[in-house]
Write an enzyme that holds these catalytic residues in place. Structure first.
Site, mmCIF file in Angstrom:
data_model
loop_
_atom_site.group_PDB
_atom_site.id
_atom_site.type_symbol
_atom_site.label_atom_id
_atom_site.label_comp_id
_atom_site.label_asym_id
_atom_site.label_seq_id
_atom_site.Cartn_x
_atom_site.Cartn_y
_atom_site.Cartn_z
ATOM 1 C CG ASP A 113 0.063 -6.974 1.353
ATOM 2 O OD1 ASP A 113 -0.558 -6.168 2.071
ATOM 3 O OD2 ASP A 113 0.331 -8.136 1.701
ATOM 4 C CE LYS A 164 -0.668 -13.827 8.953
ATOM 5 N NZ LYS A 164 -0.320 -12.475 9.330
ATOM 6 C CG ASP A 222 -2.985 -9.839 1.601
ATOM 7 O OD1 ASP A 222 -2.117 -10.000 0.718
ATOM 8 O OD2 ASP A 222 -2.706 -9.879 2.810
HETATM 9 N N1 GDD Z 1 8.545 -1.334 6.287
HETATM 10 C C1 GDD Z 1 8.201 -2.534 6.694
HETATM 11 N N2 GDD Z 1 8.983 -3.193 7.604
HETATM 12 N N3 GDD Z 1 7.075 -3.094 6.191
HETATM 13 C C2 GDD Z 1 6.726 -4.331 6.611
HETATM 14 C C3 GDD Z 1 7.505 -5.054 7.550
HETATM 15 C C4 GDD Z 1 8.698 -4.444 8.066
HETATM 16 O O1 GDD Z 1 9.429 -4.992 8.865
HETATM 17 N N4 GDD Z 1 6.897 -6.246 7.759
HETATM 18 C C5 GDD Z 1 5.780 -6.262 6.992
HETATM 19 N N5 GDD Z 1 5.684 -5.109 6.286
HETATM 20 C C6 GDD Z 1 4.632 -4.720 5.368
HETATM 21 C C7 GDD Z 1 4.475 -5.698 4.215
HETATM 22 O O2 GDD Z 1 5.260 -5.261 3.109
HETATM 23 C C8 GDD Z 1 2.992 -5.592 3.921
HETATM 24 O O3 GDD Z 1 2.711 -4.523 3.038
HETATM 25 C C9 GDD Z 1 2.381 -5.252 5.255
HETATM 26 O O4 GDD Z 1 3.432 -4.775 6.087
HETATM 27 C C10 GDD Z 1 1.697 -6.451 5.919
HETATM 28 O O5 GDD Z 1 2.593 -7.528 5.959
HETATM 29 P P1 GDD Z 1 2.194 -8.957 5.352
HETATM 30 O O6 GDD Z 1 3.373 -9.824 5.468
HETATM 31 O O7 GDD Z 1 1.543 -8.810 4.022
HETATM 32 O O8 GDD Z 1 1.136 -9.444 6.449
HETATM 33 P P2 GDD Z 1 -0.103 -10.409 6.277
HETATM 34 O O9 GDD Z 1 -0.763 -10.256 4.967
HETATM 35 O O10 GDD Z 1 0.337 -11.782 6.644
HETATM 36 O O11 GDD Z 1 -1.081 -9.887 7.447
HETATM 37 C C11 GDD Z 1 -1.377 -8.508 7.562
HETATM 38 O O12 GDD Z 1 -2.346 -8.106 6.608
HETATM 39 C C12 GDD Z 1 -3.644 -8.726 6.739
HETATM 40 C C13 GDD Z 1 -4.563 -8.121 5.685
HETATM 41 O O13 GDD Z 1 -4.058 -8.284 4.433
HETATM 42 C C14 GDD Z 1 -1.879 -8.250 8.993
HETATM 43 O O14 GDD Z 1 -1.985 -6.862 9.157
HETATM 44 C C15 GDD Z 1 -3.229 -8.931 9.221
HETATM 45 O O15 GDD Z 1 -3.736 -8.572 10.496
HETATM 46 C C16 GDD Z 1 -4.224 -8.499 8.153
HETATM 47 O O16 GDD Z 1 -5.456 -9.194 8.314
HETATM 48 MG MG MG Z 2 -0.381 -9.285 3.232
#
Ligand code: GDD
Ligand code: MG
Length: 323
Positions: A113, A164, A222
């Site tokens: 994303d 987080k 993001d």
């Molecule tokens: N295949 C798969 N399976 N993908 C997953 C799963 C899973 O179980 N869980 C999450 N993802 C994918 C989501 O689709 C997304 O593309 C990515 O992993 C990160 O998940 P998010 O839910 O968007 O996490 P976030 O935005 O709260 O936090 C993450 O991104 C931040 C930066 O944008 C973390 O990596 C943070 O450390 C980071 O700062």
């Molecule tokens: Mg994200």
């Protein structure tokens, strides 16, 4: 050669209801799915073999991306019947490429994303020259609370990984693009729910392994909320009033502005005004409507004289997005 894994399996909860039928990575940014923007970034850095790690609405990716040949890439699909978390997803996807990669061939992982214009080729190069086990792309943000907070020392070695936290100790955060040495991926337990942010990275640091910081503050977003998705699309449309796909029919009296993205086969009636919005394929916007910062769902019909701002429009419904 370097291979890639795109994490595209999350539920996209914060984007609901936009993600009720479309997984977050398939949402359009300037008329192209987020995943397609990421594949183009990967390709530009020399990555031609990519596995999409799918779970939620997995079936929506293959019809669009196929075997990847349209992009000059080789695409494979890994499926999790239950989401395995970021680490579990990487391990599961790597099963499809382990046999084909050399012993030290880096594996590049992307959160599905993120829109980023960082220098990925330089990140891969740094990974190779620093003999790190993982190299993380980091960016500086004003508010680090919703992200992984990542402090590092003067030599560029990551010293901690704090996912987080309420009181972030630094504003450099995990930008969601990692270069892994294949051995590190191999060590993640197969078929288990594992988080790289909460388990793999902190454990590597505890074991005093080299985790390298690659700081690059180029454009980064993001797109995990409706507000961010609209912003990302506008950023990619750029200085144009709007872009439009194929076979769309726009009345001469309609006014479209604010870097809007109008998809394919869209009909826009007389005296319609559209500002800073995303209109998906097949939508019909009837005459006299005024829409600002809205997301119009595929094939939705928007009734005459509809006035909406900051909303999701589908099947006659207008849902406030609380932008
Ligand atoms: N295949 C798969 N399976 N993908 C997953 C799963 C899973 O179980 N869980 C999450 N993802 C994918 C989501 O689709 C997304 O593309 C990515 O992993 C990160 O998940 P998010 O839910 O968007 O996490 P976030 O935005 O709260 O936090 C993450 O991104 C931040 C930066 O944008 C973390 O990596 C943070 O450390 C980071 O700062
Ligand atoms: Mg994200």
């Amino acid at each position: 050669m370097t291979v890639g894994i795109l994490l595209v399996g999350g539920f996209g909860t914060r984007l609901s209801p936009l993600t009720s039928k479309t997984p977050k990575p398939m949402l359009p940014v300037a008329n192209l799915p987020v995943t397609e923007h990421q594949l183009l970034v990967a390709k530009a850095a020399g990555i031609t073999k990519v596995v999409l790690a799918t779970a939620y609405l997995a079936e929506t990716f293959t019809p669009y991306f196929g075997d990847g040949s349209k992009w000059g890439m080789e695409l494979k699909y890994a499926l999790e019947t239950e989401p395995l978390g970021t680490g579990g997803a990487i391990r599961n996807a790597a099963e499809l490429i382990f046999d084909e990669i050399a012993e030290n061939e880096p594996i590049v992982v992307f959160n599905g994303d993120v829109l980023s214009r960082h220098n990925l080729a330089a990140q891969i190069k740094l990974h190779q020259s620093s003999s790190a086990c993982v190299t993380l792309h980091l960016v500086s943000v004003e508010d680090a609370r919703p992200y992984g907070c990542v402090p590092f020392d003067e030599t560029g070695r990551v010293t901690d990984f704090l996912e987080k936290m309420d009181n972030p100790i630094t504003n450099t955060i995990n930008a969601g693009c990692y270069v892994f040495s294949p051995q590190v991926v191999q060590e993640i337990e197969l078929g288990k729910v594992v988080s790289v942010e909460r388990e793999v990275f902190p454990e590597l640091l505890k074991a005093r392994k080299v985790v390298q910081a690659f700081v690059d503050n180029s454009y980064w977003l993001d797109m995990g909320t409706p507000k961010a998705l609209l912003k990302g699309s506008q950023d990619y449309v750029g200085s144009r009033d709007f872009i439009v796909g194929e076979n769309s029919n726009i009345s001469e009296s309609a006014k479209i502005s604010g870097a809007s993205a109008i998809g394919n086969n869209v009909t826009i009636g007389a005296n319609v005004e559209i500002i800073s919005s995303i209109v998906r394929d097949g939508a019909i916007i009837s005459e006299g409507s005024k829409l600002e910062s809205v997301f119009v769902e595929s094939n939705a019909t928007v009734a005459r004289q509809t006035h909406a701002k900051g909303a999701y429009l589908a099947g006659g419904e207008i849902i406030d997005l609380k932008l």
